[in-house]
Design a protein around this motif. Structure first.
Motif, PDB file in Angstrom:
ATOM      1  N   VAL A   1       0.822  -1.224   0.000  1.00  0.00           N
ATOM      2  CA  VAL A   1       0.000   0.000   0.000  1.00  0.00           C
ATOM      3  C   VAL A   1       0.850   1.266   0.000  1.00  0.00           C
ATOM      4  O   VAL A   1       0.321   2.370  -0.177  1.00  0.00           O
ATOM      5  CB  VAL A   1      -1.026   0.039   1.176  1.00  0.00           C
ATOM      6  N   VAL A   2       2.153   1.121   0.221  1.00  0.00           N
ATOM      7  CA  VAL A   2       3.003   2.314   0.203  1.00  0.00           C
ATOM      8  C   VAL A   2       3.922   2.367  -1.008  1.00  0.00           C
ATOM      9  O   VAL A   2       4.504   3.401  -1.301  1.00  0.00           O
ATOM     10  CB  VAL A   2       3.840   2.414   1.508  1.00  0.00           C
ATOM     11  N   MET A   3       4.050   1.251  -1.747  1.00  0.00           N
ATOM     12  CA  MET A   3       4.981   1.229  -2.873  1.00  0.00           C
ATOM     13  C   MET A   3       4.537   2.220  -3.959  1.00  0.00           C
ATOM     14  O   MET A   3       3.363   2.560  -4.068  1.00  0.00           O
ATOM     15  CB  MET A   3       5.116  -0.193  -3.456  1.00  0.00           C
ATOM     16  N   GLU A   4       5.508   2.686  -4.718  1.00  0.00           N
ATOM     17  CA  GLU A   4       5.249   3.660  -5.792  1.00  0.00           C
ATOM     18  C   GLU A   4       4.417   4.835  -5.263  1.00  0.00           C
ATOM     19  O   GLU A   4       3.451   5.280  -5.891  1.00  0.00           O
ATOM     20  CB  GLU A   4       4.572   2.987  -6.992  1.00  0.00           C
ATOM     21  N   GLY A   5       4.772   5.298  -4.070  1.00  0.00           N
ATOM     22  CA  GLY A   5       4.083   6.453  -3.497  1.00  0.00           C
ATOM     23  C   GLY A   5       2.618   6.212  -3.169  1.00  0.00           C
ATOM     24  O   GLY A   5       1.817   7.149  -3.135  1.00  0.00           O
ATOM     25  N   GLY A   6       2.274   4.985  -2.957  1.00  0.00           N
ATOM     26  CA  GLY A   6       0.889   4.682  -2.611  1.00  0.00           C
ATOM     27  C   GLY A   6      -0.031   4.605  -3.817  1.00  0.00           C
ATOM     28  O   GLY A   6      -1.257   4.569  -3.691  1.00  0.00           O
ATOM     29  N   ARG A   7       0.566   4.513  -5.008  1.00  0.00           N
ATOM     30  CA  ARG A   7      -0.243   4.548  -6.228  1.00  0.00           C
ATOM     31  C   ARG A   7      -1.164   3.332  -6.353  1.00  0.00           C
ATOM     32  O   ARG A   7      -2.269   3.423  -6.879  1.00  0.00           O
ATOM     33  CB  ARG A   7       0.682   4.644  -7.450  1.00  0.00           C
ATOM     34  N   GLY A   8      -0.700   2.193  -5.866  1.00  0.00           N
ATOM     35  CA  GLY A   8      -1.519   0.983  -5.952  1.00  0.00           C
ATOM     36  C   GLY A   8      -2.796   1.133  -5.147  1.00  0.00           C
ATOM     37  O   GLY A   8      -3.892   0.762  -5.599  1.00  0.00           O
ATOM     38  N   LEU A   9      -2.652   1.682  -3.948  1.00  0.00           N
ATOM     39  CA  LEU A   9      -3.831   1.874  -3.101  1.00  0.00           C
ATOM     40  C   LEU A   9      -4.780   2.888  -3.728  1.00  0.00           C
ATOM     41  O   LEU A   9      -6.004   2.708  -3.728  1.00  0.00           O
ATOM     42  CB  LEU A   9      -3.373   2.343  -1.712  1.00  0.00           C
ATOM     43  N   GLN A  10      -4.199   3.957  -4.329  1.00  0.00           N
ATOM     44  CA  GLN A  10      -5.044   4.963  -4.996  1.00  0.00           C
ATOM     45  C   GLN A  10      -5.816   4.353  -6.162  1.00  0.00           C
ATOM     46  O   GLN A  10      -6.998   4.631  -6.387  1.00  0.00           O
ATOM     47  CB  GLN A  10      -4.182   6.105  -5.531  1.00  0.00           C
ATOM     48  N   LEU A  11      -5.115   3.506  -6.883  1.00  0.00           N
ATOM     49  CA  LEU A  11      -5.728   2.839  -8.036  1.00  0.00           C
ATOM     50  C   LEU A  11      -6.899   1.982  -7.574  1.00  0.00           C
ATOM     51  O   LEU A  11      -7.995   1.999  -8.162  1.00  0.00           O
ATOM     52  CB  LEU A  11      -4.651   1.946  -8.660  1.00  0.00           C
ATOM     53  N   LEU A  12      -6.656   1.233  -6.524  1.00  0.00           N
ATOM     54  CA  LEU A  12      -7.710   0.368  -5.985  1.00  0.00           C
ATOM     55  C   LEU A  12      -8.885   1.217  -5.500  1.00  0.00           C
ATOM     56  O   LEU A  12     -10.055   0.914  -5.796  1.00  0.00           O
ATOM     57  CB  LEU A  12      -7.153  -0.473  -4.835  1.00  0.00           C
ATOM     58  N   ALA A  13      -8.560   2.298  -4.773  1.00  0.00           N
ATOM     59  CA  ALA A  13      -9.627   3.178  -4.275  1.00  0.00           C
ATOM     60  C   ALA A  13     -10.438   3.739  -5.442  1.00  0.00           C
ATOM     61  O   ALA A  13     -11.673   3.857  -5.363  1.00  0.00           O
ATOM     62  CB  ALA A  13      -9.032   4.303  -3.435  1.00  0.00           C
ATOM     63  N   GLY A  14      -9.741   4.038  -6.528  1.00  0.00           N
ATOM     64  CA  GLY A  14     -10.430   4.551  -7.715  1.00  0.00           C
ATOM     65  C   GLY A  14     -11.423   3.531  -8.259  1.00  0.00           C
ATOM     66  O   GLY A  14     -12.560   3.870  -8.607  1.00  0.00           O
ATOM     67  N   ARG A  15     -11.004   2.292  -8.297  1.00  0.00           N
ATOM     68  CA  ARG A  15     -11.916   1.247  -8.807  1.00  0.00           C
ATOM     69  C   ARG A  15     -13.098   1.031  -7.863  1.00  0.00           C
ATOM     70  O   ARG A  15     -14.225   0.823  -8.299  1.00  0.00           O
ATOM     71  CB  ARG A  15     -11.155  -0.069  -8.979  1.00  0.00           C
ATOM     72  N   ILE A  16     -12.796   1.049  -6.577  1.00  0.00           N
ATOM     73  CA  ILE A  16     -13.889   0.861  -5.613  1.00  0.00           C
ATOM     74  C   ILE A  16     -14.863   2.035  -5.719  1.00  0.00           C
ATOM     75  O   ILE A  16     -16.086   1.854  -5.723  1.00  0.00           O
ATOM     76  CB  ILE A  16     -13.326   0.725  -4.177  1.00  0.00           C
ATOM     77  N   ASN A  17     -14.311   3.228  -5.852  1.00  0.00           N
ATOM     78  CA  ASN A  17     -15.181   4.402  -5.984  1.00  0.00           C
ATOM     79  C   ASN A  17     -16.033   4.338  -7.242  1.00  0.00           C
ATOM     80  O   ASN A  17     -17.186   4.774  -7.234  1.00  0.00           O
ATOM     81  CB  ASN A  17     -14.351   5.691  -5.968  1.00  0.00           C
ATOM     82  N   ALA A  18     -15.483   3.792  -8.308  1.00  0.00           N
ATOM     83  CA  ALA A  18     -16.265   3.664  -9.543  1.00  0.00           C
ATOM     84  C   ALA A  18     -17.469   2.756  -9.302  1.00  0.00           C
ATOM     85  O   ALA A  18     -18.590   3.028  -9.769  1.00  0.00           O
ATOM     86  CB  ALA A  18     -15.384   3.114 -10.667  1.00  0.00           C
ATOM     87  N   THR A  19     -17.229   1.679  -8.549  1.00  0.00           N
ATOM     88  CA  THR A  19     -18.343   0.783  -8.219  1.00  0.00           C
ATOM     89  C   THR A  19     -19.368   1.510  -7.350  1.00  0.00           C
ATOM     90  O   THR A  19     -20.585   1.391  -7.563  1.00  0.00           O
ATOM     91  CB  THR A  19     -17.806  -0.463  -7.486  1.00  0.00           C
ATOM     92  N   ILE A  20     -18.870   2.275  -6.381  1.00  0.00           N
ATOM     93  CA  ILE A  20     -19.775   3.012  -5.486  1.00  0.00           C
ATOM     94  C   ILE A  20     -20.623   3.998  -6.296  1.00  0.00           C
ATOM     95  O   ILE A  20     -21.842   4.072  -6.133  1.00  0.00           O
ATOM     96  CB  ILE A  20     -18.953   3.749  -4.398  1.00  0.00           C
ATOM     97  N   GLU A  21     -19.966   4.737  -7.200  1.00  0.00           N
ATOM     98  CA  GLU A  21     -20.688   5.712  -8.014  1.00  0.00           C
ATOM     99  C   GLU A  21     -21.787   5.044  -8.815  1.00  0.00           C
ATOM    100  O   GLU A  21     -22.925   5.517  -8.876  1.00  0.00           O
ATOM    101  CB  GLU A  21     -19.727   6.428  -8.980  1.00  0.00           C
ATOM    102  N   ALA A  22     -21.439   3.931  -9.427  1.00  0.00           N
ATOM    103  CA  ALA A  22     -22.435   3.227 -10.246  1.00  0.00           C
ATOM    104  C   ALA A  22     -23.579   2.717  -9.380  1.00  0.00           C
ATOM    105  O   ALA A  22     -24.755   2.763  -9.773  1.00  0.00           O
ATOM    106  CB  ALA A  22     -21.760   2.067 -10.988  1.00  0.00           C
ATOM    107  N   ALA A  23     -23.232   2.234  -8.185  1.00  0.00           N
ATOM    108  CA  ALA A  23     -24.272   1.686  -7.307  1.00  0.00           C
ATOM    109  C   ALA A  23     -25.189   2.780  -6.772  1.00  0.00           C
ATOM    110  O   ALA A  23     -26.381   2.548  -6.544  1.00  0.00           O
ATOM    111  CB  ALA A  23     -23.624   0.928  -6.151  1.00  0.00           C
ATOM    112  N   LEU A  24     -24.626   3.966  -6.589  1.00  0.00           N
ATOM    113  CA  LEU A  24     -25.454   5.078  -6.085  1.00  0.00           C
ATOM    114  C   LEU A  24     -26.541   5.471  -7.086  1.00  0.00           C
ATOM    115  O   LEU A  24     -27.542   6.097  -6.725  1.00  0.00           O
ATOM    116  CB  LEU A  24     -24.570   6.290  -5.747  1.00  0.00           C
TER     117      LEU A  24
END
Lengths: 610, 610
Positions: free
Chosen positions: B474-497
């Motif tokens: 979750v900290v590698m590449e400046g935390g980019r992996g976690l941001q990427l994952l959060a982005g995907r989860i948020n996309a699901t949340i947006e669609a579900a809303l």
């Protein structure tokens, strides 16, 4: 196992002040010295006769050679040592050969055997069986059967389940019919012929004792020859493996009880578990059909009598589960202190030229050990607290005795279920601490885990305990049991609030108590039992965590603040309690969320949608 | 098992739209028809050659007869059927005999074997071994070894652990020294003599294949004869059980690899697990001392090469854990539909004259089944999602491929750990549904539970996965992996809303995501790794629940609102998702509480206080 004794001593004497029981007339010959002597003896027998054979009884599981059930010789030697110690009658009156020992001390002593080898077993079933006869049997039934169980000549079983009726006792189909016109004049009690199949009978067949006393639930047909449906039709019968005369001697006749099968279990293999056929005609006896059995108590009151034994058995299971949890903790603690692997996190561990550290130095291994300590010692406190309530019920002043009875009603499902579930988790963590070695049969922890898995099932499954708790215990007598418990928990909270270093825990406990109380009301808000009980298990999990947190806080009260940091044992208790409050208690709201809303997700799931 | 196929079909085609992969050039010959044909074949082989023998391989565990390791004949037949199906090379290029199948389809096909018998095993290690050689081996190493693994002539292992170095690979002590002055001119690669002991080697010795290709981590001593401390000293060697010529034929020489012992395990007994001694002189070969091995990749890059195999293996373990969870679910569902016991709660159940109901009609049994479905199918979604990321990494456009790589880095510890932990809980519930029967060896569920317990240990323990997740991923590449994952989860949340019936879940998921993000920051707030990682396992548990909740919500998006209530399969998904959101997701704050505060309770527990 050497680690268990100081914990037991602390809980018995410093916390529960069990030595003060010697002020009561029943225990007036006793003192801490006599209690210690009992604990010493049990610790020694457990170490010498039980612990060395725990793996053996697992690998050489019981087998039927066509004539009899064969068990390892070590099992018989362990039984004999146990019987010779006098522990089978430890709690009984002097005049029948007992020691008049408090139940609390008996229960504590039992923990040593269960830590050493839970499946070789002590006298749980035999003592429970004999206690039932002492409460409900005739004088001759007591003398002929109970007393011979207390001295170890006979052993006992409880025969409730049938293949078609496990948890559902109202469906018992075993029949008992009067044995001839003179059936009521047998000196051993009204004599019946019993026919039916009983399932899951622990210690149902073996050669460890001269005889086996089966206590069997069966129904007496009505005048129309039909069995009364439901539990009110159930009566209780004493059905000995071999017939016994009024003088207590075997008559030489074998009763018509046939071993229909041995169950091959995942664990707990030191104890036979059997399917028994009563009265199927394999061993015809005295020219009639059916096994000969004697009525115990009154017809139709069988279940009430049996519950006398079941409540004791449930506390016994809780103690077995606790002991297994502690056994795994001790094994993994030993391993963690010796096994070198890896280096510290951070700069200190960066130099691979440094030697590896022992795994107990890793925070995550400490977490797994502390969790086990927190579960195991927390559960032990609860078991001894319940045992102390049993003593209060039996020897306290009337009001205190009644309070103890009611508190026991509420706490019994927790005492049975909580250690069964969370000491299983502890045993899983004990495997995890061992890594790959824990997954092999070269280390004891995998067996503890397998043995433990039984405890959520026997003597009433988790689901049965939960329905008992939420469906009956917290609402019985107008909710007085729950109020009583809340009062005790509040007393602990009040005392803890006086000590600044315990205030955080006290506030957390108060919040959890409030939440459980509110959830209880919310569950029953509509008065519909199916809505209330749909989430009874999560309710029981939350309730159990509340109770164990209370135990830990109450235990900490025993130690004056200035002592807390001084001895390693106290430091350990402070950390184990803190672990429970920080890592475990926060789960309570998660479990209660569905209880409070009477969440219908599970109940409404259509069968075809699975 | 028939229940698995529709779930797989739904996830592959309706949710992941795997058939669209045929638009990519690598998969252009494929279509849903060819994918279905593969799934059909695997389902059939699993049903015919694996499922009937799952208990047999448990009771007839591997034994060494002094000459060779003996396995049941059924194991060999299963292996042969598997190899003949072509699945070992399913994902490989056409020109080496592969099918160019997407990894997603290969992974889904693997689930059928693992549900049927996880411990007979498929080709996980062999394929992983060969894939590593395809990535890092020379052309001749590929041809002689990898290709013969893909066609089933040879099988493969990974040899990392040593008795003194399980999780701590920097302490590997196996030595590899150049084999003679011409060591660099061997056509099979630089030739070394390998000496050391390797522990926990699955499939390390057997007669299932003509040869076994061991991939062995070892260190090449420096000029001073000493091994370089730490992981940077580790190199990788290919050490065949029997020597092979450049033509791929066995030379008839046995390499100096001796079986030092078979581990006797708690479960997963269909697969041998061995302690191997390399080069101890038991089978001297070609007049020198040590087993003959060929360097793979460059010296000192052994761990990097091996990680190629370990990441695949970790996803494979997650799939095995998932499959075991589903196997227990199917078994307990079957049992619950057939077993009559008890009556409904409330007035409807008061009449004991009414027949008993099947236990699937009890809310608490439904709860235990729905939990299993929610865990098992949720985990399956995650495993197939990860598999789809592998395909994206291999065949996607550069940016998408890089995103997939990074997401896989973050998700791999979850894919390995979450099913291992929660499908173990599922297997325990499967036992519980069976009651006493579940505790006997007459039903399959106890074996699933035992087999499953390995998954939290092998291929990196739970603690190792957690440290990898929080300490690195979750900290590698400046935390980019976690941001990427959060982005995907948020996309699901947006669609579900956008869908009123999913808004409640979407909001709950958003809250959990926010909480995990905050906890990640709080854990690292002081920058001290030992403080951050002290509670890495609770962090991983919370993270895993977040991910599985996301999976369930994303799966529900696949079904248009008006369809939700129509078919039983959709109704089941809606309930399983709701179970996860109502009963499971609320545990996230409980786990994160100690992460956010960097709770030092465990780390500060003094050793003597345990």
């Amino acid at each position: 196992m050497s680690s268990l004794r100081p914990v037991v001593d602390f809980l018995l004497y410093d916390w529960l002040k069990v030595d003060q029981l010697s002020q009561r007339s029943r225990f007036s010959d006793h003192s801490r010295d006599t209690f210690d002597a009992v604990l010493d003896t049990c610790e020694r027998i457990a170490r010498e006769k039980y612990a060395p054979h725990n793996r053996l009884v697992d690998t050489e599981e019981p087998r039927f050679d066509g004539e009899k059930v064969v068990l390892p010789a070590a099992t018989k030697q362990a039984w004999e040592a146990y019987a010779e110690s006098g522990m089978l009658s430890a709690a009984q009156d002097y005049d029948i050969g007992g020691m008049q020992l408090p139940y609390t001390v008996e229960a504590a002593a039992g923990a040593f055997f269960a830590v050493a080898s839970v499946s070789i077993g002590g006298g749980l079933l035999t003592v429970g069986n004999a206690n039932l006869l002492m409460a409900h049997g005739t004088d001759l039934q007591k003398q002929v059967f109970a007393l011979n169980e207390f001295n170890g000549r006979f052993s006992g079983t409880m025969c409730l389940s049938e293949p078609q009726a496990g948890s559902s006792l109202s469906d018992v189909a075993t029949r008992a019919t009067p044995d001839g016109p003179d059936f009521e004049s047998d000196p051993l009690g009204p004599r019946y012929r019993v026919r039916g199949n009983k399932m899951w009978i622990s210690a149902g067949e073996h050669e460890l004792t001269e005889n086996i006393v089966h206590l069997v639930l069966a129904k007496i047909p009505g005048p129309d020859g039909k069995l009364v449906a439901g539990t009110r039709g159930i009566s209780l019968f004493l059905v000995p493996k071999k017939l016994v005369g009024p003088d207590g001697q075997l008559t030489g006749e074998r009763n018509d009880i046939a071993l229909a099968g041995l169950n091959h279990k995942l664990g707990w293999r030191g104890t036979t578990n059997t399917l028994l056929n009563f009265g199927e005609g394999k061993f015809p006896v005295r020219g009639g059909a059916g096994a000969i059995g004697y009525l115990v108590g009154k017809p139709g009151e069988g279940l009430r009598c049996m519950f006398h034994m079941m409540n004791e058995a449930r506390i016994g299971i809780g103690m077995a589960a606790t002991a297994l949890g502690l056994a795994g903790y001790y094994a993994s603690l030993d391993y963690a202190k010796q096994r070198p692997q890896g280096r510290p996190v951070g700069p200190a561990g960066k130099d691979p030229g440094q030697p590896q550290v022992r795994i107990i130095e890793h925070a995550d291994v400490k977490r797994m050990l502390l969790a086990q300590k927190s579960y195991g010692e927390g559960a032990l406190a609860l078991m001894l607290y319940c045992a102390r309530l049993v003593d209060e019920q039996h020897t306290g002043a009337p009001e205190a005795a009644d309070e103890a009875r009611l508190l026991l009603e509420v706490l019994t499902p927790i005492a049975k279920s909580w250690p069964s579930e969370f000491c299983l988790e502890a045993n899983s963590l004990a495997i995890q601490v061992h890594g790959g070695y824990g997954y092999t049969r070269d280390f004891p922890v995998e067996q503890y885990w397998r043995d433990q898995r039984l405890n959520m099932i026997h003597e009433g499954t988790h689901g049965i305990q939960a329905a008992d708790l939420l469906g009956r215990k917290v609402v019985m007598e107008g909710g007085r049991g729950l109020q009583l418990l809340a009062g005790r928990i509040n007393a602990t909270i009040e005392a803890a609030l006086q000590r600044p270093h315990l205030a955080e825990h006290a506030n957390a406990l108060a919040k959890a108590l409030q939440r459980v109380g509110a959830a209880t009301k919310a569950a029953w808000a509509t008065g519909d039992p199916s809505a209330a009980l749909a989430n009874a298990v999560p309710y029981m999990q939350a309730f159990g965590h509340l109770v164990i947190a209370w135990m830990w806080l109450d235990v900490l009260l025993t130690v004056p603040a200035q002592e807390q940091a001084r001895t390693p044992a106290h430091v350990g208790r402070v950390h184990a309690a803190r672990y429970f409050f920080h890592y475990e208690l926060p789960k309570v709201p998660a479990w209660l969320a569905v209880v409070e809303t009477r969440d219908p997700t599970c109940a409404q799931m259509p069968e075809e949608a699975f």
